[in-house]
Structures are given as structure tokens and as C-alpha cells.
Design a protein around this motif. Structure first.
Motif, PDB file in Angstrom:
ATOM      1  N   PRO A   1       0.890  -5.523   2.296  1.00  0.00           N
ATOM      2  CA  PRO A   1       0.909  -4.816   1.008  1.00  0.00           C
ATOM      3  C   PRO A   1       1.447  -5.656  -0.150  1.00  0.00           C
ATOM      4  CG  PRO A   1       1.677  -3.378   2.753  1.00  0.00           C
ATOM      5  CD  PRO A   1       1.491  -4.729   3.373  1.00  0.00           C
ATOM      6  N   ARG A   2       2.455  -6.461   0.102  1.00  0.00           N
ATOM      7  CA  ARG A   2       3.045  -7.288  -0.958  1.00  0.00           C
ATOM      8  C   ARG A   2       2.006  -8.167  -1.640  1.00  0.00           C
ATOM      9  NH1 ARG A   2       7.174 -10.878   1.727  1.00  0.00           N
ATOM     10  NH2 ARG A   2       5.240 -11.813   2.493  1.00  0.00           N
ATOM     11  N   ASP A   3       0.980  -8.576  -0.880  1.00  0.00           N
ATOM     12  CA  ASP A   3      -0.038  -9.488  -1.415  1.00  0.00           C
ATOM     13  C   ASP A   3      -1.366  -8.793  -1.706  1.00  0.00           C
ATOM     14  OD1 ASP A   3       1.790 -11.605  -1.078  1.00  0.00           O
ATOM     15  OD2 ASP A   3       1.181 -11.851   1.024  1.00  0.00           O
ATOM     16  N   ASP A   4      -1.436  -7.484  -1.469  1.00  0.00           N
ATOM     17  CA  ASP A   4      -2.703  -6.774  -1.671  1.00  0.00           C
ATOM     18  C   ASP A   4      -2.413  -5.352  -2.113  1.00  0.00           C
ATOM     19  OD1 ASP A   4      -5.248  -5.777  -1.659  1.00  0.00           O
ATOM     20  OD2 ASP A   4      -5.535  -5.899   0.512  1.00  0.00           O
ATOM     21  N   ILE A   5      -2.702  -5.045  -3.357  1.00  0.00           N
ATOM     22  CA  ILE A   5      -2.435  -3.715  -3.911  1.00  0.00           C
ATOM     23  C   ILE A   5      -3.237  -2.629  -3.200  1.00  0.00           C
ATOM     24  CG2 ILE A   5      -4.248  -3.858  -5.658  1.00  0.00           C
ATOM     25  CD1 ILE A   5      -0.758  -2.289  -6.130  1.00  0.00           C
ATOM     26  N   ASN A   6      -4.354  -3.012  -2.545  1.00  0.00           N
ATOM     27  CA  ASN A   6      -5.190  -2.030  -1.853  1.00  0.00           C
ATOM     28  C   ASN A   6      -4.714  -1.732  -0.435  1.00  0.00           C
ATOM     29  OD1 ASN A   6      -6.937  -1.762  -4.043  1.00  0.00           O
ATOM     30  ND2 ASN A   6      -8.200  -3.481  -3.370  1.00  0.00           N
ATOM     31  N   ALA A   7      -3.746  -2.496   0.059  1.00  0.00           N
ATOM     32  CA  ALA A   7      -3.249  -2.281   1.420  1.00  0.00           C
ATOM     33  C   ALA A   7      -2.311  -1.080   1.457  1.00  0.00           C
ATOM     34  CB  ALA A   7      -2.512  -3.528   1.904  1.00  0.00           C
ATOM     35  N   PRO A   8      -2.439  -0.221   2.469  1.00  0.00           N
ATOM     36  CA  PRO A   8      -1.506   0.912   2.584  1.00  0.00           C
ATOM     37  C   PRO A   8      -0.134   0.426   3.037  1.00  0.00           C
ATOM     38  CG  PRO A   8      -2.951   0.843   4.484  1.00  0.00           C
ATOM     39  CD  PRO A   8      -3.439  -0.229   3.550  1.00  0.00           C
ATOM     40  N   ASP A   9       0.900   1.082   2.566  1.00  0.00           N
ATOM     41  CA  ASP A   9       2.257   0.748   2.986  1.00  0.00           C
ATOM     42  C   ASP A   9       2.967   2.022   3.425  1.00  0.00           C
ATOM     43  OD1 ASP A   9       4.530   1.585   0.714  1.00  0.00           O
ATOM     44  OD2 ASP A   9       2.484   1.436  -0.060  1.00  0.00           O
ATOM     45  N   LEU A  10       4.092   1.865   4.087  1.00  0.00           N
ATOM     46  CA  LEU A  10       4.885   3.018   4.494  1.00  0.00           C
ATOM     47  C   LEU A  10       6.168   3.157   3.675  1.00  0.00           C
ATOM     48  CD1 LEU A  10       4.563   3.022   8.383  1.00  0.00           C
ATOM     49  CD2 LEU A  10       3.708   4.738   6.791  1.00  0.00           C
ATOM     50  N   TYR A  11       6.467   2.168   2.842  1.00  0.00           N
ATOM     51  CA  TYR A  11       7.688   2.238   2.044  1.00  0.00           C
ATOM     52  C   TYR A  11       7.620   3.377   1.019  1.00  0.00           C
ATOM     53  CZ  TYR A  11      11.393   1.018  -1.221  1.00  0.00           C
ATOM     54  OH  TYR A  11      12.495   1.080  -2.040  1.00  0.00           O
ATOM     55  N   ILE A  12       6.538   3.406   0.233  1.00  0.00           N
ATOM     56  CA  ILE A  12       6.398   4.436  -0.802  1.00  0.00           C
ATOM     57  C   ILE A  12       6.276   5.829  -0.185  1.00  0.00           C
ATOM     58  CG2 ILE A  12       4.919   5.293  -2.658  1.00  0.00           C
ATOM     59  CD1 ILE A  12       4.364   2.392  -3.418  1.00  0.00           C
ATOM     60  N   PRO A  13       5.428   6.041   0.849  1.00  0.00           N
ATOM     61  CA  PRO A  13       5.373   7.377   1.462  1.00  0.00           C
ATOM     62  C   PRO A  13       6.713   7.830   2.044  1.00  0.00           C
ATOM     63  CG  PRO A  13       3.437   6.120   2.065  1.00  0.00           C
ATOM     64  CD  PRO A  13       4.359   5.167   1.374  1.00  0.00           C
ATOM     65  N   THR A  14       7.460   6.909   2.662  1.00  0.00           N
ATOM     66  CA  THR A  14       8.761   7.271   3.228  1.00  0.00           C
ATOM     67  C   THR A  14       9.731   7.705   2.145  1.00  0.00           C
ATOM     68  OG1 THR A  14       8.479   5.736   5.080  1.00  0.00           O
ATOM     69  CG2 THR A  14      10.716   6.461   4.601  1.00  0.00           C
ATOM     70  N   MET A  15       9.839   6.894   1.086  1.00  0.00           N
ATOM     71  CA  MET A  15      10.745   7.232  -0.010  1.00  0.00           C
ATOM     72  C   MET A  15      10.288   8.504  -0.723  1.00  0.00           C
ATOM     73  SD  MET A  15      13.017   5.054   0.367  1.00  0.00           S
ATOM     74  CE  MET A  15      14.014   5.528  -1.036  1.00  0.00           C
ATOM     75  N   ALA A  16       8.971   8.697  -0.825  1.00  0.00           N
ATOM     76  CA  ALA A  16       8.451   9.898  -1.478  1.00  0.00           C
ATOM     77  C   ALA A  16       8.780  11.143  -0.649  1.00  0.00           C
ATOM     78  CB  ALA A  16       6.942   9.788  -1.676  1.00  0.00           C
ATOM     79  N   PHE A  17       8.697  11.030   0.673  1.00  0.00           N
ATOM     80  CA  PHE A  17       9.014  12.177   1.523  1.00  0.00           C
ATOM     81  C   PHE A  17      10.486  12.535   1.419  1.00  0.00           C
ATOM     82  CE2 PHE A  17      10.202  14.356   5.401  1.00  0.00           C
ATOM     83  CZ  PHE A  17       9.188  15.288   5.556  1.00  0.00           C
ATOM     84  N   VAL A  18      11.362  11.529   1.461  1.00  0.00           N
ATOM     85  CA  VAL A  18      12.799  11.785   1.325  1.00  0.00           C
ATOM     86  C   VAL A  18      13.096  12.402  -0.040  1.00  0.00           C
ATOM     87  CG1 VAL A  18      15.075  10.703   1.188  1.00  0.00           C
ATOM     88  CG2 VAL A  18      13.466   9.986   2.960  1.00  0.00           C
ATOM     89  N   THR A  19      12.444  11.888  -1.081  1.00  0.00           N
ATOM     90  CA  THR A  19      12.632  12.447  -2.427  1.00  0.00           C
ATOM     91  C   THR A  19      12.139  13.878  -2.486  1.00  0.00           C
ATOM     92  OG1 THR A  19      12.343  10.237  -3.372  1.00  0.00           O
ATOM     93  CG2 THR A  19      12.158  12.099  -4.879  1.00  0.00           C
ATOM     94  N   TYR A  20      11.055  14.163  -1.782  1.00  0.00           N
ATOM     95  CA  TYR A  20      10.539  15.534  -1.724  1.00  0.00           C
ATOM     96  C   TYR A  20      11.585  16.479  -1.129  1.00  0.00           C
ATOM     97  CZ  TYR A  20       7.933  19.524   0.118  1.00  0.00           C
ATOM     98  OH  TYR A  20       7.521  20.792   0.438  1.00  0.00           O
ATOM     99  N   ILE A  21      12.274  16.055  -0.070  1.00  0.00           N
ATOM    100  CA  ILE A  21      13.331  16.876   0.519  1.00  0.00           C
ATOM    101  C   ILE A  21      14.461  17.071  -0.489  1.00  0.00           C
ATOM    102  CG2 ILE A  21      14.975  17.093   2.414  1.00  0.00           C
ATOM    103  CD1 ILE A  21      11.996  17.328   3.184  1.00  0.00           C
ATOM    104  N   LEU A  22      14.790  16.030  -1.251  1.00  0.00           N
ATOM    105  CA  LEU A  22      15.791  16.151  -2.302  1.00  0.00           C
ATOM    106  C   LEU A  22      15.365  17.184  -3.355  1.00  0.00           C
ATOM    107  CD1 LEU A  22      16.786  12.417  -2.943  1.00  0.00           C
ATOM    108  CD2 LEU A  22      18.291  14.217  -2.108  1.00  0.00           C
ATOM    109  N   VAL A  23      14.099  17.137  -3.730  1.00  0.00           N
ATOM    110  CA  VAL A  23      13.583  18.082  -4.730  1.00  0.00           C
ATOM    111  C   VAL A  23      13.632  19.510  -4.183  1.00  0.00           C
ATOM    112  CG1 VAL A  23      11.507  18.793  -6.001  1.00  0.00           C
ATOM    113  CG2 VAL A  23      12.154  16.385  -5.908  1.00  0.00           C
ATOM    114  N   VAL A  24      13.290  19.688  -2.910  1.00  0.00           N
ATOM    115  CA  VAL A  24      13.383  21.015  -2.308  1.00  0.00           C
ATOM    116  C   VAL A  24      14.820  21.516  -2.365  1.00  0.00           C
ATOM    117  CG1 VAL A  24      13.189  22.313  -0.148  1.00  0.00           C
ATOM    118  CG2 VAL A  24      11.379  20.713  -0.802  1.00  0.00           C
ATOM    119  N   GLY A  25      15.774  20.644  -2.027  1.00  0.00           N
ATOM    120  CA  GLY A  25      17.183  21.026  -2.102  1.00  0.00           C
ATOM    121  C   GLY A  25      17.597  21.369  -3.519  1.00  0.00           C
ATOM    122  N   PHE A  26      17.093  20.602  -4.472  1.00  0.00           N
ATOM    123  CA  PHE A  26      17.394  20.855  -5.885  1.00  0.00           C
ATOM    124  C   PHE A  26      16.851  22.211  -6.328  1.00  0.00           C
ATOM    125  CE2 PHE A  26      15.809  20.384 -10.321  1.00  0.00           C
ATOM    126  CZ  PHE A  26      17.035  20.310 -10.965  1.00  0.00           C
TER     127      PHE A  26
END
Length: 250
Positions: free
Chosen positions: A88-113
Motif C-alpha cells: 500500500p505504501r507504494d500503491d494508492i490502489n492497494a488495499p490496506d488494513l491500517y485505515i479500516p482498523t483505525m476506522a473501526f476503532v473510531t466507530y466504536i468511539l463514536v458509538v460511545g460518544f
């Protein structure tokens, strides 16, 4: 008028309740990913997983921008380097798990909020929301994987399907926070509509490019691929809209 709505919004928030909700959200999010990590450790190749976390700040910022504004992008094909897919670092079209993981954790934070500011917060409710979100995500990916198999279409692999499904949390979070912060239903629907359209565009062309490059396809198989991509893109948008509406209008 907007200032008065924001003032009422701020006065309605109990800082201690919200603080407790956010702390619990972090705890539950961390626990769920730790448990999933332990359960998946025996089945998933750790070296393969590292590939999906090979990101840098530039990639993350550009990917998030692409998730919101993919409409002018022309090339969706993955980049090959030495007969291997570039990370992913070298290809914007490659899927990564960093953004989905952080987005899921943030989603749980938003639910708590949201639970906190609406006076419905409890550790049990937050735990149920985190478990439910993770279960639905895995179920969605399993349905997708099964559909690919039954339709005899080349699969992305389970990990890439998780990554692609996880990107929708970015737009969901933006739409929910737009309402909770500004208390504007019009703004919420505008952000949600843009996020859904952007994710549909991103998902459709990302998956289509990946399936087309995986093998030489016949006309019949190409039609199956198009049907699959259209149906699953529609499912993604339905989940995004339903979840955002539930967190906003309940």
C-alpha cells in the motif's frame, strides 16, 4: 440560530459521562481487536498481514482523500513490482488494513460518544454495539466470499475483502459526527449522500479492476463479475446508510 443549537448541544453533554463513554469505547475496541487477533493468529500468515500494514503518512492521507473524492480518478489497476503486488505504501490502489482498523476503532468511539450524549451509555450497551459491529462485518465478508465462490469468480482473498468492507466506516463516521457536532439534519444528509456516492464509486472500480486483472475472463464470467460488483456495492451503501441513520436519528 446555529450558535444557539450548538450551545444547547454543549450544555446537554455531561463531560464525565462522555469521558467514561470514550474510555470504555477505547477499552472495548482494543479488547475486541485483541481477541480477534488471537483467534486469527493460527489461520492468518503474519508475514502476509504485515503487507497490509505497510503504510506511511502520505499514503494514509492520500487514501482518505481518495475515499471521499474518487470521482476524477482514472487508473484503478494495482501496481506490480518484480512480479509482486506493490505494498500500500507504494500503491494508492492497494488495499490496506491500517485505515479500516483505525476506522473501526473510531466507530466504536463514536458509538460511545453518541450513547453518552444521549444518556444511554452503559458498558453493556457499548460491549453489545462493539460485538454486533464486528459480527456484522465478518458476516458481510463471509457472504461476499461465499458469493464469489458460488459464482465461480476469482476471489480477492479474505483479508482483502475485510479491508474493502472496512473502508465504509470512514464515511459513516464523517456523516454521524457532522450531525452530532453541528446539529444539522440537512448537513448530515448531504455528508451521508456524498460519502455513500464516493464509497460506491470507490468500491465498484476498485473491485472491478481487481477482478478483471486476476484472469482472462469470458463474456459470461465478465457478466457474473459485473452483477456481483453491482449487488455487493449496493449492500455496502445500504449498510452505510442504515448504520449512520441509526446512530443519528435514534
Amino acid at each position: 440560530h446555529r450558535l444557539s443549537r450548538l450551545t444547547r448541544f454543549n450544555m446537554a453533554i455531561d463531560p464525565q459521562l462522555v469521558s467514561g463513554a470514550m474510555s470504555s469505547a477505547l477499552m472495548f475496541g482494543g479488547q475486541h481487536f485483541e481477541n480477534v487477533g488471537k483467534n486469527m493468529a493460527g489461520i492468518v500468515n503474519v508475514g502476509q498481514m504485515k503487507y497490509y500494514f505497510t503504510v506511511d503518512t502520505t499514503y494514509v492521507l492520500n487514501k482518505i482523500k481518495l475515499l471521499f473524492f474518487p470521482f476524477t480518478k482514472k487508473n484503478w489497476e494495482r501496481y506490480n513490482r518484480d512480479s509482486k503486488m506493490a505494498p500500500p505504501r507504494d500503491d494508492i490502489n492497494a488495499p490496506d488494513l491500517y485505515i479500516p482498523t483505525m476506522a473501526f476503532v473510531t466507530y466504536i468511539l463514536v458509538v460511545g460518544f453518541v450513547l453518552g450524549i444521549t444518556g444511554r451509555f452503559s458498558p453493556e450497551h457499548l460491549g453489545l454495539a462493539a460485538s454486533s459491529a464486528l459480527l456484522w462485518l465478518l458476516l458481510e465478508v463471509l457472504v461476499c466470499y461465499a458469493a464469489l465462490y458460488l459464482m465461480n469468480i476469482a476471489s480477492h482473498g479474505f483479508t482483502e475483502l475485510v479491508a474493502l468492507a472496512g473502508y465504509k466506516y470512514v464515511g459513516m463516521i464523517a456523516s454521524v459526527l457532522s450531525y452530532r457536532i453541528f446539529q444539522s439534519t440537512t448537513l448530515f444528509y448531504a455528508v451521508l449522500a456524498e460519502a455513500c456516492a464516493a464509497h460506491a464509486f470507490f468500491y465498484y472500480f476498485t473491485v472491478s479492476a481487481s477482478l478483471q486483472s486476476s484472469l482472462q475472463v469470458s463474456a459470461e464470467r465478465s457478466e457474473k463479475q459485473r452483477l456481483y460488483v453491482l449487488c455487493y456495492t449496493g449492500l455496502q451503501i445500504a449498510i452505510m446508510a442504515w448504520t449512520a441513520l441509526r446512530l443519528t436519528l435514534d
